[in-house]
Write an enzyme that holds these catalytic residues in place. Structure first.
Site, PDB file in Angstrom:
ATOM      1  N   ASP A  55       0.859  -1.185   0.000  1.00 57.79           N
ATOM      2  CA  ASP A  55       0.000   0.000   0.000  1.00 57.79           C
ATOM      3  C   ASP A  55       0.894   1.232   0.000  1.00 57.79           C
ATOM      4  O   ASP A  55       1.358   1.692   1.044  1.00 57.79           O
ATOM      5  CB  ASP A  55      -0.899  -0.019   1.236  1.00 57.79           C
ATOM      6  N   ALA A  56       1.171   1.739  -1.201  1.00 52.99           N
ATOM      7  CA  ALA A  56       2.053   2.896  -1.349  1.00 52.99           C
ATOM      8  C   ALA A  56       1.419   4.012  -2.166  1.00 52.99           C
ATOM      9  O   ALA A  56       1.907   5.130  -2.163  1.00 52.99           O
ATOM     10  CB  ALA A  56       3.374   2.473  -2.003  1.00 52.99           C
ATOM     11  N   LYS A  57       0.345   3.693  -2.898  1.00 53.37           N
ATOM     12  CA  LYS A  57      -0.435   4.681  -3.648  1.00 53.37           C
ATOM     13  C   LYS A  57       0.446   5.551  -4.542  1.00 53.37           C
ATOM     14  O   LYS A  57       0.322   6.773  -4.595  1.00 53.37           O
ATOM     15  CB  LYS A  57      -1.261   5.554  -2.696  1.00 53.37           C
ATOM     16  N   ARG A  58       1.332   4.924  -5.284  1.00 53.89           N
ATOM     17  CA  ARG A  58       2.240   5.657  -6.162  1.00 53.89           C
ATOM     18  C   ARG A  58       1.510   6.166  -7.397  1.00 53.89           C
ATOM     19  O   ARG A  58       0.588   5.527  -7.911  1.00 53.89           O
ATOM     20  CB  ARG A  58       3.417   4.773  -6.580  1.00 53.89           C
TER      21      ARG A  58
END
Length: 268
Positions: free
Chosen positions: A95-98
């Site tokens: 979960d890094a939402k890049r």
């Protein structure tokens, strides 16, 4: 890695169930577990969560920010955690939402989606609100390397609708994301690209009836939604949903046995 992420995900869910367990080692969790708020405490927290999840849960979702907060030492812990989870058989969804454009997105793809990269994961959350074309390098890399992406669509935060339900021509922004991800998944019957749709939504305002991929649904537990809420929200498409539970499970720690009981209680 020749097999597609969609195929691997379906196989793992068939073996282990739909539940996605988050590893969110925030400072409050370290304090509750009586661990130091240091990289060493972070490493011990992550090790315990790996022991509780790697061999029993289909998808485990580390929260990148909680590791990044400890700098280089935290990233090293994240790298070990990813490797240990995958060694135990769990699929790792970071979960890094890049989301970015051009060479920067190519570098994100190289960091998380290339075989042999130190932080290579099975899937990554991405932010499409710079436009879907910006994510093209990640989409190409994911397909080439048998990995997946989860596109933010209708998120669990209350003010997400300000952007996501805004009208974009004939459709809302969120509906356009659903349509474009569906198209990107073709010709696969169950493609490598999924959506993030929060379980906290009061009603489902996007049509997922023909969606041809996985749906990650955070918001269960600490954010107030229940598994029954998710079942009601998604209805007939619930079989494609990964209900994500993080802090509600971690509050049962640090005893591995208690964490295992909390995981079993959270399963759909």
């Amino acid at each position: 890695m020749n097999e597609s992420f969609g195929t691997r995900l379906q196989q793992r869910v068939a073996e282990r169930g739909q539940l996605c367990v988050g590893i969110d080692p925030h400072l409050s969790i370290l304090e509750q577990w009586d661990l130091p708020q240091t990289a060493e405490g972070l490493a011990e927290c992550a090790r315990i969560m790996v022991n509780a999840t790697a061999e029993s849960v289909a998808v485990v979702k580390p929260n990148s920010a909680a590791f990044e907060a400890f700098g280089a030492a935290g990233i090293a812990v994240l790298e070990r955690t990813i490797a240990d989870l995958r060694a135990g058989g769990a699929l790792v969804l970071l979960d890094a939402k890049r989301g970015d454009i051009g060479a920067t997105m190519e570098d994100y793809a190289r960091a998380y989606l290339h075989d042999g990269a130190p932080l290579a994961v099975d899937a990554l959350t991405v932010n499409p609100f710079l436009g879907m074309d910006a994510l093209a390098p990640a989409m190409a890399c994911a397909r080439q390397n048998g990995r997946g992406l989860y596109f933010l669509c209708r998120t669990s935060n209350p003010d997400g609708g300000q952007v996501q339900t805004a009208w974009a021509g004939k459709y809302s922004v969120a509906t356009r994301i659903v349509q474009e991800v569906m198209e990107a998944n073709r010709p696969d019957a169950f493609g490598p690209f999924g959506l993030v749709v929060g379980a906290t939504l009061p009603s489902l305002d996007v049509d997922l009836s023909e969606f041809n991929g996985s749906i990650l649904s955070p918001g269960i537990g600490a954010q107030g939604a229940t598994l029954d809420d998710a079942r009601t929200l998604f209805g007939d498409v619930f079989g494609k949903v990964l209900p994500a539970v993080s802090r509600a499970i971690m509050h049962a720690g640090p005893d591995v046995g208690a964490l295992a009981e909390a995981i079993e209680a959270a399963r759909p």
